[in-house]
Write an enzyme that holds these catalytic residues in place. Structure first.
Site, short mmCIF file in Angstrom:
data_model
loop_
_atom_site.label_atom_id
_atom_site.label_comp_id
_atom_site.label_asym_id
_atom_site.label_seq_id
_atom_site.Cartn_x
_atom_site.Cartn_y
_atom_site.Cartn_z
NE ARG A 44 -1.20 -5.57 8.95
CZ ARG A 44 -0.31 -5.94 9.85
NH1 ARG A 44 -0.38 -5.49 11.10
NH2 ARG A 44 0.68 -6.75 9.53
CD GLU A 50 -2.06 -12.03 11.67
OE1 GLU A 50 -1.79 -11.40 10.63
OE2 GLU A 50 -2.73 -11.57 12.59
CG HIS A 51 1.34 -16.06 8.83
ND1 HIS A 51 2.50 -15.73 8.18
CD2 HIS A 51 1.50 -15.63 10.11
CE1 HIS A 51 3.34 -15.15 9.02
NE2 HIS A 51 2.75 -15.07 10.20
CG ASP A 53 -1.55 -11.68 3.38
OD1 ASP A 53 -0.83 -12.62 3.78
OD2 ASP A 53 -1.20 -10.47 3.44
CB SER A 147 1.70 -2.72 8.94
OG SER A 147 1.77 -3.11 7.66
CG ASP A 192 0.95 -5.75 5.99
OD1 ASP A 192 0.00 -6.40 6.46
OD2 ASP A 192 2.14 -6.12 6.09
CG ASN A 235 13.73 -6.46 10.43
OD1 ASN A 235 13.09 -6.73 9.40
ND2 ASN A 235 14.72 -5.59 10.46
#
Ligand code: GLA
Length: 460
Positions: A44, A50-51, A53, A147, A192, A235
């Site tokens: 996605r 952003e940040h 959820d 994602s 995601d 990562n």
């Protein structure tokens, strides 16, 4: 709101689908028989939100065409065998009758697959899982904020459900996969996995949580979204940046709740403070100004404000990979979250009402989002800021980092008639001058249209 259905099972003619045909060939070469079915789960791009959820707020992503596709056969060996079309990812096998152990330090690709397997096994309390052989094929660039890891978890969840002849709705699958991905050690929200299952071709989605639901968001027709990778790998599971932010938001929640006389011990997400107070997001931003200071908080100051011991602080508030952190920026993180939550709602309402100036309005929201991620949430990096800057100068009306950040991709909104010159300029300015970037350009700079959600394919 549509009724929640199961992921579709599509009978497909492989003559029209090179990727399915290639995977079928790879499977037959590896295991000497044909797959029984195929499972597909997309990556996605998050357009805004952003940040937020994991703080309980809505996000606005769309699925991309790049995905994880797995070919699967079932047998009575009670062993799960995994292989990947990319030789960089080694084969793996695990017993379907023993408890699945998921390594947290430096997780390998198969650990993400095992998260999905374990999620289904636990959901149905299955004493043993059917034996299966799987070949996995991924087209989502890894560690790029698109994602790839969640798509792998979702694909594995779908594979395990289907192989064990179970049935689950898309919402149930999304919730199971969001929860089980945390076995990797990262405390992600559910964005995601939700978009991977709930996406529909041609539309972005507003994803809301508690309860999980997805609503279509019609993007304006005069612009397209272009993804560009800054080529710095991020990562999430290999560093503690992500969980530090989750922890800072959790502490900010408690500090705000305590000051307002709420049951702060029970509250864990910034959205819960808003709900309990019945306040607007504007009012929450004022509360942050009033209650929190911009200097980082020490552990001692937080313990004193909450009336807890350092031991309680470590066990109740920190995760295992954030035990070393000494200072916490509560004001900046809370301001980002409440501000970003409000930008998501604005973005949705502009898309719903489509005023004449939709495109510049949405572009401004994306710009503000990036500035907030960079300055308040500190989840960007110099290369990503440079790329966003180049994208804006190249003709984007809005450009911002997407996904967790600290590397990975930017998403830019570009007027349809400027796409060609935009891509040319970004190529010449950001990619061409550096050999490493130039070598990665093909899979790093592309237009993306809203794609469909997870599917099971069966050969016709
Ligand atoms: C990662 C997490 C998501 C979300 C984003 C940041 O992708 O998996 O749940 O928190 O970062 O918006």
């Amino acid at each position: 709101v549509k009724m929640d259905s199961n992921p579709p099972h599509l009978k497909t003619n492989f003559a029209d689908n090179d990727r399915l045909q290639m995977l079928k060939n790879a499977f037959e070469k590896k295991y000497g028989k044909s797959p029984k079915f195929y499972a597909h789960a997309p990556g996605r791009v998050n357009l805004i939100g952003e940040h937020v959820d994991y703080c309980g707020y809505s996000v606005l992503p769309m699925a991309i065409e790049q995905s994880i596709l797995a070919a699967v056969s079932v047998n009575d060996s009670e062993t799960i065998e995994l292989a990947n079309t990319n030789p960089q990812y080694k084969d793996f096998r695990v017993s379907g009758t023993e408890e699945i152990d998921i390594g947290k330090d430096n997780p390998q690709w198969h650990n993400y697959f095992l998260c999905g397997v374990k999620g289904i096994q636990e959901n149905f309390s299955l004493p043993s899982l059917v034996g299966m052989q799987c070949v996995v094929d991924g087209t989502i660039p890894a560690s790029s904020g698109l994602s790839s890891s969640s798509a792998l978890v979702c694909c594995a969840g779908l594979v395990t459900m289907e192989a064990n002849e179970k049935s689950l709705s898309k919402v149930a699958l999304a919730e199971i996969c969001a929860k089980c991905e945390r076995y990797i050690g990262t405390e992600g929200g559910g964005m995601d996995q939700s978009i991977s299952f709930l996406a529909e071709k041609g539309t972005a989605k507003l994803i809301e949580f508690n309860p999980l639901r997805a609503t279509d968001v019609q993007l304006p027709s005069g612009a397209v979204f272009v993804i560009s990778n800054c080529c710095v790998e991020m990562n999430k599971a290999a560093s503690s940046h992500f969980n530090i932010r989750v922890v800072e938001c959790r502490i900010a929640t408690k500090m705000l709740a305590k000051v307002k006389g709420l049951e702060w011990k029970r509250l864990v997400k910034l959205a819960q403070v808003q709900t309990e107070l019945g306040a607007s997001l504007e009012e929450m931003l004022s509360l942050v100004e009033e209650v929190l200071h911009s200097d980082a908080y020490s552990r001692a100051e937080i313990c004193q404000a909450l009336g807890i011991t350092p031991e309680q602080f470590s066990t109740d508030l920190l995760s295992s990979n954030t035990q070393h952190v000494t200072h916490f920026k509560l004001y900046q993180r809370a301001r980002h979250v409440y501000g970003e939550a409000s930008r998501v709602l604005c973005f949705k309402s502009v898309c719903d009402s489509q005023p004449a100036d939709s495109i510049p309005l949405l572009g401004d929201l994306m710009k503000e989002s990036h500035a907030s991620c960079r300055d308040l949430y500190e989840c960007s990096c110099p290369e990503l800021d440079q790329l966003v800057d180049i994208c804006s100068k190249a003709g984007a009306v809005g450009s911002r980092l997407t996904g967790a950040g600290w590397g990975g991709c930017a998403v830019s909104m570009v007027p349809s008639d400027k796409v060609e010159s935009f891509i040319r300029t970004v190529r010449e300015t950001f990619y061409a001058p550096e050999p490493r970037r130039a070598a990665m350009e093909k899979q790093s700079l592309f237009v993306s249209k809203p794609g469909g959600g997870a599917t099971i394919f069966i050969e016709e």
